[in-house]
Design an enzyme around this catalytic site. Sequence first.
Site, mmCIF file in Angstrom:
data_model
loop_
_atom_site.group_PDB
_atom_site.id
_atom_site.type_symbol
_atom_site.label_atom_id
_atom_site.label_comp_id
_atom_site.label_asym_id
_atom_site.label_seq_id
_atom_site.Cartn_x
_atom_site.Cartn_y
_atom_site.Cartn_z
ATOM 1 N N GLU A 109 7.803 26.644 18.469
ATOM 2 C CA GLU A 109 7.541 28.087 18.377
ATOM 3 C C GLU A 109 6.520 28.526 19.436
ATOM 4 O OE1 GLU A 109 8.644 29.098 13.775
ATOM 5 O OE2 GLU A 109 6.545 28.658 14.189
ATOM 6 N N GLU A 164 14.874 25.354 12.336
ATOM 7 C CA GLU A 164 14.136 25.735 11.137
ATOM 8 C C GLU A 164 14.845 26.914 10.481
ATOM 9 O OE1 GLU A 164 9.909 26.378 11.261
ATOM 10 O OE2 GLU A 164 9.620 24.835 12.818
#
Length: 482
Positions: free
Chosen positions: A188, A380
């Site tokens: 991320e 995810e």
Amino acid sequence: MSKFPKNFLWGGAVAANQWEGAFLEDGKGWSTADTALFEENPDKVNISLLQPMTTEKVEFAMKDTEGIYPKRFGIDAYHHYKEDIALFAEMGFKTFRLSISWPRIFPNGDDREPNEAGLAFYDSLFDECLKYGIEPLVTISHYEFPLALSLKQNGWESRETVDAFVRYAKVLFKRYQGKVKYWLTFNEINIIGMTGYLSGGLLADKTDNMLQAQYQAAHHQFIASALTVKACHEMLPDAQIGCMLARQEAYPETSNPLDVMESVEADHTNLFYSDVQIRGYYPRYMEKFFRDHQIEIKKEAGDDEILRQGVVDFMSFSYYMSSIASHEKSGEETAGNLLGSKKNPYLAASDWGWQIDPVGLRITLHKLYDRYQIPLFIVENGLGAKDVVTEDGKIHDDYRIDYLRDHINEMAKAIDEGVELMGYTPWGCIDLISASTSEMAKRYGFIYVDQDDKGNGSLDRLRKDSFYWYKEVIATSGENLA
């Protein structure tokens, strides 16, 4: 004909700082995650995560003997990983996404020699995966930045951190060649634009302008990623290496052109990071942002060429919910992955207020594939919820099954519509410590772990109903979602 490709990588995902535990064991150094204090959180949103971190706060956490720091104990997978991987194998995992703790390999981030005990631990972990035919998907940096480099050189604000990271990555490539075929550079990566400490190790008292520091740190991460990609291609020609983004799909609140423009700008804010890593250059739309905020990216000679040469092979991303973009800032708010948004009246929400939007995943898949035309990987996705163990030791989590089924259905539609999707690793395939709130009560897993927010419990692993459901999904390659 199957909805999913024959070589589709079904699996699950964890991160070292939320899974392993074994704080400072076998030579591991301090990480930024080790300073995350558990606080009772009735509102279920950890605003403190976005607050500036200082040297004083770090030093307090390192000396604190009263507070609870859950990421120091995780779910003790350091001593239970064989049991966990056996359970993943029972579900039929094709891949297991995990991260390596940088300070477990280099305790101070830039030590002269790596920590052999740390390297040996991951050797054993990967061997255990491969024993069952599970391909490791390894994130090189996932919110466990060496704390020593924060204190020494303000983390990623320093150009010297680039060299330390690339050296660390090359040690991994050399050690685990033949064991790991799939790599990710930064987890991320766009989160550094929201919180400088979590992934960037930035301390507020070491910079006069945090926004400038965050974007300078992002540039250094771009350079480190590109150099790492180049090294991977040279050292591991059969491997693939990707980037990883926290995807935030933002719908215009209305058909008002001003709302639509807000959604365009939301995409710019979100996709700037993947644009650089996939296209190999800074997008022009950021020039105005930098000008308006008086940000000057300090580049070294050759940086632009490094970015061009170091583009990734595939794009991975997290997707939990969608958001609303509006030029009117007032209105009812809801929570989300670090950032909240206006509430969408068409969507339900999780126990933590994250809006549930399976169709949004399909929209995102199309947007990203249209934009980049490289393979995508959902690394995810999942539902954080409070699970209840019945008297007979069962966990009936139909709500999680419903969430995952709906998202997998939308993935199948996107594939049918032409999107190239490599795999799917739902987040927290086993219950672990929450990244955002440092609590255990927010559970994502197919496997229940008997531990509470304060670390009390037997650590027994229990199969939830979703365990058996996901096992059937993998066995039928997504054909049986009932």
